[in-house]
Scaffold this motif. Structure first.
Motif, PDB file in Angstrom:
ATOM      1  N   VAL B   7      19.033 -14.580 -15.135  1.00 35.77           N
ATOM      2  CA  VAL B   7      17.584 -14.658 -14.926  1.00 35.77           C
ATOM      3  C   VAL B   7      17.250 -15.922 -14.134  1.00 35.77           C
ATOM      4  O   VAL B   7      17.877 -16.967 -14.319  1.00 35.77           O
ATOM      5  CB  VAL B   7      16.865 -14.685 -16.292  1.00 35.77           C
ATOM      6  N   TYR B   8      16.294 -15.807 -13.252  1.00 33.26           N
ATOM      7  CA  TYR B   8      15.871 -16.956 -12.459  1.00 33.26           C
ATOM      8  C   TYR B   8      14.751 -17.714 -13.176  1.00 33.26           C
ATOM      9  O   TYR B   8      13.791 -17.109 -13.638  1.00 33.26           O
ATOM     10  CB  TYR B   8      15.372 -16.488 -11.091  1.00 33.26           C
ATOM     11  N   HIS B   9      14.910 -19.017 -13.245  1.00 34.31           N
ATOM     12  CA  HIS B   9      13.888 -19.881 -13.847  1.00 34.31           C
ATOM     13  C   HIS B   9      13.248 -20.701 -12.747  1.00 34.31           C
ATOM     14  O   HIS B   9      13.872 -21.635 -12.237  1.00 34.31           O
ATOM     15  CB  HIS B   9      14.531 -20.815 -14.878  1.00 34.31           C
ATOM     16  N   ASP B 315      10.107  -6.628  -5.917  1.00 33.97           N
ATOM     17  CA  ASP B 315       9.106  -6.958  -6.945  1.00 33.97           C
ATOM     18  C   ASP B 315       8.842  -8.458  -7.025  1.00 33.97           C
ATOM     19  O   ASP B 315       8.137  -8.915  -7.925  1.00 33.97           O
ATOM     20  CB  ASP B 315       9.564  -6.426  -8.311  1.00 33.97           C
ATOM     21  N   SER B 317      10.868 -10.841  -7.734  1.00 34.90           N
ATOM     22  CA  SER B 317      11.799 -11.616  -8.558  1.00 34.90           C
ATOM     23  C   SER B 317      13.004 -12.054  -7.729  1.00 34.90           C
ATOM     24  O   SER B 317      13.268 -11.496  -6.659  1.00 34.90           O
ATOM     25  CB  SER B 317      12.250 -10.779  -9.755  1.00 34.90           C
ATOM     26  N   ARG B 319      17.164 -12.873  -7.495  1.00 38.68           N
ATOM     27  CA  ARG B 319      18.488 -12.653  -8.067  1.00 38.68           C
ATOM     28  C   ARG B 319      19.501 -13.456  -7.240  1.00 38.68           C
ATOM     29  O   ARG B 319      19.244 -13.783  -6.083  1.00 38.68           O
ATOM     30  CB  ARG B 319      18.862 -11.174  -8.087  1.00 38.68           C
TER      31      ARG B 319
END
Lengths: 364, 364, 364, 364
Positions: B7-9, B315, B317, B319
């Motif tokens: 997951v990207y923070h 979307d 987000s 990755r």
């Protein structure tokens, strides 16, 4: 550029965590050659054992992967597992930070950490690293060591295969830059082959022409030396008049030739038992202040295993031990780093050129 | 082991130092192809520009060593220096921490740092590293990417020299694991030589026997293809019936063949202008979610230069982009790491075995 | 050891098989850039075409993998396939022994074959070969070529990363041992980075310390040079005062910088079209009597492709062209040999040491 | 592809030069371990001694660089120099062609020489050679040897560092493809470390995560094994339940672990005296019909030294001994060839992939 040895900063044992640390614990050996289960294994760094309240004792002659034995006289000695004897008192504990009464001091010489950016180039040493500085550093270091240190050379056979490199190394010996030498059977065999027959593995050493029945040359060399009984006799009788081994004998430089399973012969001086050979090598390694390893993975790793990152001088002060590994491949150079010998300096080049360049540079 | 993408923070822009950071500054280009003196150069990491108070805009398609151009529509674009035109607005600033209105976010995917001990083994990847886990990870990754990603392959010629490797790669193409391919002139030439003549650089491809006048085989291949005018025509006419290039054509996989000074021929599809080739390669690299480079230092570095460590999905987000380099030498594998591509995973082996093993593993 | 060039022995065309050989056959090109099916491909050796009864004409400027074109004036020219134009007359024939009117003369310089024993050591050149003789031969050869030849150097970027090597090469240029230079974008970029910023890929070039924002240094270099418009201007304005490129400009040595897909920038002089770059390189290669390639697989192979094993001197006599490849790995050195360039001499070492040693040796 | 062993063609001793050749001459050893000056040294090829008029006796168990001793029973034995004893009768003569009563038969298996063209590509084996054929040949060879031969494996430690490779090799053992094994101390140590602790040199063997106090893991392994007194006991007690060594013990496969100066521990089974280790290794090598060496230069050369190119079967016929060397670098692979072991087949790859691929291929 005269050499400035870095100053050693001992740990601050008044630090709360160390001041309140327990004493080191020892346990008796139950079986020859086997350590108690929780033995402490040493590293290449200075390590201190908390032997009495407030008294942290430095291990004076450490090295990788050994254990600490306390003698009857309370002296602490670092020994190989295979040398343990029933009843020996061995230090226990696996933490490096004092909580077991053992403190591993890995930054005593304050080798400045380099600033880190999020995005940086060239963090690894490769063949494309610049080595001019390393040469200059070596000139200064060896000039210092010639007077005040002990330079141990670890040689693979490649050096004996080239005329100029052989001559350059012999000059280094005669000029006082070589205080001890470790090698296998092949280095002296091919060096003597060159001295006796002018060949290297059957090839004329300078012009590289194969000579007739060249594959006999190293066998003849071995057979001749075995007949004589010793290298020293071959030199004394004037049969061997030049080369690496000749220079060593002439200058009374101690050497250890360790046997291996690929040996022909071997030469009379070669030690057949590898653990006896380790002991003989260690007798030189413990005196070393600088180690230079040339194109031999086996002997480089062996010597790396038995050489700590520091040496205690007669006045009780500590100085670093410099360890150079010169090889053609990143794999070989990094093998040592991957075994924990983080202080190794790698120079990636052909050892023939390295020795010729180094010798010229030292002549000024 | 199904794949779990990390997951990207995103950065916390409410942090005091970032909340009070200045806006990013831009300056107009004065000369085509030349950036203003204090230009900001991009990295492989996600970077954010403070474009309006409290608004930090992510660079959506970054890559190494480019500059940031602000378009008329306020869009931020990452471009090569050579593409700059007089009047373009280019971001300035050399600090990564926000003080120039630019923030480089190098740990957004929280790739867990490994615990450090004072004395540790095996910190570098070499031929002796274990690669079982990497294979298993690749199986899971490619199974995921086949459906949801874009796998870009970068191939040196070695793959075309071996029968099993050629067949395995062609099967990977047909099974949907190859979405784009970058190579030079040699890979398709020798693959087509195998298809047309059964040889690789004049050697029978399976039995390795030299064939009569073998050194004509790749020239004949080039001459035939040049006569036909295109690879697709050679496939359409049934002259080329198997192999890597055949599978690509059949499956309509986009490829870029970039020219180099060592080319014979070249094949009709080869791009002679290397910067036009870069642009064509970049058009595929910008879609890549995984890049696998096989035994080509030149193309691996070129692709590494144009591939960021992340991708923005439809979307919005983020990755990670996975980047593998498979080669025989530590030097080649580490060359990329030494150019700042720290997220590269190196696998040290012969690409023939790599492709055969990978393809078998993906079949399950 | 003064150099004695080997004497060329032309073929004996009165030999029965050659005396009765047919004339060489030519066929017209039907399509631009495509040879007739049975074209003859050239090698690195002297080749003779039987152009009139009893008249065998030498190809004066041959090279690997090209075709022979007969001009309107009956002159024979060796050209790349891509340069063929419709209507060109191209020689046919695939036998080397005269039966097609073509004779390939591979032992004209009588390089003595070495005696073979059934059991022999050291038949391959590796890092453990002795190179003292090669150095001595190079000293004699370059002393000769300085007066009477044309020494073409082919450089990878490694040379620019080391202070001593840069200085040594610049001295070679100023001393007259460099008559032409081939490289990519990286060699001049990092050499200029050193001249302008004192760094190599962001690392202080001598002490190897990373400098702040080091990864900007080569980009700044490229940007500065692109702003100036040419290297010559940077030298003329006194911005570049030392280094490899500086010496080339000062001594008016011709150079070709060929573009590749891994280029940043590029420098203004870099040729983007690789086939135009090949032509420019070939313009220097055709004058070469000695070629020395240092640590660049791409440029070494490219130059090997365009360099024959002989050169016709103004008086019509033939002399050999010497071709050296200096690299760290057997693979790189042998790659050329595996492409048929059998006359290549490989020296296995780090090019930094090679250049420093060579330059010192030439000074005597 | 079932294996067809090549047929052996003995020399034609009725050939005039051989029919009139003198008898072989022997001389007594004057000093233990030293041969008479004109001793004959053996090669890897079948050699015949003219022992009585018209009677040429084959050396049944030859190998490189040894001497021929005639026993009291007239039997000819090939022995190392170090095994000679005063009074032993040793064959003299340095010509291979019969004129000394000794004939070296280097093409008895008629391994077809390949046709030579003046200009040829790919004469050397490198990482870019095709190896599909070698794998297929190995599948056929090992299928044959499983029934009718003796496959000796020579292993470096790398194999023990990878989960899949360890499992694959253990499966090869259980499937009957391993009849003997030679290694040093490191291979069994790290294999046992994996079995006992799940690590390889302190790194979790599959995920490659460093474990806490990882550098203790191989020391703990050695200490545990030394406490137990033997590997067999560790297996018998159920402590070691999987891996390479476990499979060897379970299947009663003979192994020799030879000591070296880089050993920690060592394991109880390791032979400290390298010449005793040579003798133990030779006891297996003399039975070998196929030798496969994986990533160990030291043991590969040692084994190459003691393995001839042929073996005499119980029925008196001769068959070739196949010798494979699998390594990552051309240097390592060619080192053996440069020592005269011309019949070595080199496969350039990572041994992890090699073993996994081989084992899968043998399963079919």
């Amino acid at each position: 550029m005269p050499l400035r040895l870095p100053v050693y900063h001992p740990p601050d044992f008044t630090r709360p965590d160390l001041a309140t640390a327990p004493l080191a614990v020892f346990e008796a050996v139950a079986q020859d050659g086997v350590a108690p289960e929780s033995y402490h294994a040493t590293s290449i760094f200075p390590e201190y054992l908390h032997v009495a309240p407030g008294k942290w004792q430095l291990l004076e002659e450490s090295r990788m992967d050994c254990v600490v034995r306390r003698g009857a006289d309370e002296r602490l000695e670092v020994v190989e597992f295979r040398r343990l004897r029933r009843g020996d008192q061995v230090a226990l504990g696996r933490h490096e930070d004092g909580r077991d009464g053992i403190y591993v001091h890995d930054d005593g010489f304050r080798l400045a950490a380099q600033p880190q950016e999020k995005f940086a180039f060239r963090t690894l040493t490769t063949r494309e690293s610049s080595f001019s500085f390393d040469y200059d550093e070596l000139y200064a270091l060896l000039a210092h060591e010639r007077q005040a240190g002990f330079v141990l050379w670890v040689l693979g056979p490649a050096l004996a295969f080239d005329r100029d490199a052989r001559q350059a190394f012999a000059r280094l010996v005669r000029a006082g830059y070589v205080h001890g030498l470790l090698a296998g059977n092949a280095l002296p065999t091919h060096d003597l082959e060159a001295a006796l027959h002018g060949t290297a593995l059957g090839q004329e050493i300078y012009r590289k022409q194969p000579v007739a029945q060249g594959h006999y040359k190293h066998l003849d060399t071995l057979n001749q030396l075995r007949a004589l009984g010793s290298i020293e006799r071959a030199v004394a009788r004037g049969l061997v008049r030049e080369g690496i081994v000749h220079a060593l004998v002439e200058k009374h430089i101690p050497y250890v030739f360790a046997g291996s399973i690929r040996d022909d012969g071997p030469l009379p001086e070669v030690i057949a038992d590898v653990y006896a050979a380790q002991d003989a090598m260690r007798a030189l390694a413990r005196r070393a202040t600088t180690v230079v390893c040339l194109a031999t993975q086996l002997h480089t790793i062996a010597t790396g295993n038995m050489t700590p990152s520091y040496r205690v001088l007669p006045d009780g002060s500590l100085r670093p031990v410099y360890f150079y590994s010169v090889d053609m491949s990143e794999f070989a150079a990094q093998k040592l780093i991957n075994r924990g010998s983080l202080s190794t300096r790698a120079i990636l080049t052909n050892v023939q050129d390295f020795v010729v360049t180094l010798e010229r540079g030292l002549r000024g």
